[in-house]
Design a protein around this motif. Structure first.
Motif, short mmCIF file in Angstrom:
data_model
loop_
_atom_site.label_atom_id
_atom_site.label_comp_id
_atom_site.label_asym_id
_atom_site.label_seq_id
_atom_site.Cartn_x
_atom_site.Cartn_y
_atom_site.Cartn_z
N UNK A 1 -2.72 15.22 -5.81
CA UNK A 1 -2.61 15.66 -7.20
C UNK A 1 -3.76 16.58 -7.56
N UNK A 2 -3.43 17.64 -8.30
CA UNK A 2 -4.43 18.51 -8.88
C UNK A 2 -4.56 18.25 -10.37
N UNK A 3 -5.07 19.20 -11.14
CA UNK A 3 -5.19 19.01 -12.59
C UNK A 3 -3.84 18.65 -13.21
N UNK A 4 -3.86 17.75 -14.18
CA UNK A 4 -2.63 17.38 -14.88
C UNK A 4 -2.99 16.81 -16.24
N UNK A 5 -2.03 16.84 -17.15
CA UNK A 5 -2.29 16.28 -18.46
C UNK A 5 -1.13 16.44 -19.42
N UNK B 1 1.30 19.67 -14.51
CA UNK B 1 0.64 19.09 -13.34
C UNK B 1 0.78 20.00 -12.13
N UNK B 2 -0.11 19.78 -11.18
CA UNK B 2 -0.04 20.42 -9.87
C UNK B 2 -0.01 19.32 -8.82
N UNK B 3 0.93 19.42 -7.88
CA UNK B 3 1.07 18.39 -6.86
C UNK B 3 1.50 19.03 -5.55
N UNK C 1 3.44 23.03 -12.15
CA UNK C 1 4.12 23.11 -13.45
C UNK C 1 3.06 23.33 -14.52
N UNK C 2 2.95 24.58 -14.97
CA UNK C 2 1.85 24.97 -15.84
C UNK C 2 2.33 25.70 -17.09
N UNK C 3 3.49 25.30 -17.61
CA UNK C 3 4.00 25.89 -18.84
C UNK C 3 4.69 27.22 -18.65
N UNK C 4 5.04 27.57 -17.40
CA UNK C 4 5.69 28.86 -17.15
C UNK C 4 7.08 28.94 -17.76
N UNK D 1 -10.25 22.50 -16.53
CA UNK D 1 -9.63 22.73 -15.22
C UNK D 1 -8.13 22.98 -15.37
N UNK D 2 -7.47 22.16 -16.19
CA UNK D 2 -6.04 22.35 -16.43
C UNK D 2 -5.79 23.65 -17.18
N UNK D 3 -6.63 23.96 -18.17
CA UNK D 3 -6.48 25.20 -18.93
C UNK D 3 -6.60 26.42 -18.01
#
Length: 209
Positions: free
Chosen positions: A79-83, A104-106, A172-175, A195-197
């Motif tokens: 897992x990477x940044x997520x929220x 999230x990034x996975x 998945x970053x709001x694209x 980090x997530x931003x």
């Protein structure tokens, strides 16, 4: 893993970077009694194999070690940044009519593990400590275990390679959200979760209003 084309990583390096930054994964192996899960630290060898090779270890007393030694199908999940993404961050245009979501990034690394002998396991442990202690003040070194310290522990540990046969990544970053909504979320997260931003900003940089 379900995904959409817009959630693809920006590059192979981004995927490897997430693995290396996380360093810790949920490891799932299919066994005769069903799925078995452990949580393990990893070192990534980017140059070994088409998709790289992961190296880790676990206690021989862990029943999961039997499945690993048999080379059963396994996936390591990083897992990477997520929220949580709140619509309260979106502009009223004229209302905030988008639903909450989770960004999230996975990365999923699929493969068949290969057990290591004691010498290779010891080398892996030395490398793992080097990676995790890097840049620490007053860093700890394996030799501090003292004479026989490593030799005493190695019989109870099983190292293994996990050549990555299939690599899946989802960022998945709001694209798939309206750009002005994603922009509002980025501005809010710059204070609470930089980090997530930053990852959201990078994955939406190509979009136009």
């Amino acid at each position: 893993m379900y995904s959409k084309p817009e959630f693809a990583p920006l590059s192979h390096d981004e995927v490897f970077g997430l693995i290396e930054a996380a360093a810790f994964a949920a490891v799932v192996t299919a066994g005769p009694q069903g799925l078995v899960v452990s949580h393990l630290p990893f070192v990534l060898d980017r140059a070994r194999g088409e998709n790289g090779t992961l190296v880790s270890h676990l206690a021989r007393a862990n029943p999961h070690s039997t499945l690993i030694s048999e080379g059963r199908e396994t996936v390591a999940i990083f897992h990477g940044p997520h929220g949580y993404i709140s619509p309260s961050w979106y502009p009223r245009n004229p209302v905030r009519d988008s639903a909450p979501t989770w960004n999230f990034a996975v990365v999923h690394c699929h493969g068949h593990p290969v057990p290591l002998d004691e010498h290779a396991t010891a080398r892996h442990l030395l490398q793992l400590v080097e990676v995790l202690e890097k840049d620490r003040d007053d860093r700890w070194r394996m030799r501090e275990l003292g004479p026989g310290g490593m030799e005493r522990r190695i019989p109870g540990i099983m190292g293994f390679d996990l050549p990555i046969g299939r690599l899946e990544a989802k960022f998945k970053m709001g694209q798939d959200e309206r750009l002005y909504d994603t922009g509002g979320a980025i501005r809010a997260l710059e204070q609470s979760d930089p980090a997530l931003a930053a990852m959201m900003k990078a994955h939406n940089a190509y979009r136009q209003d």
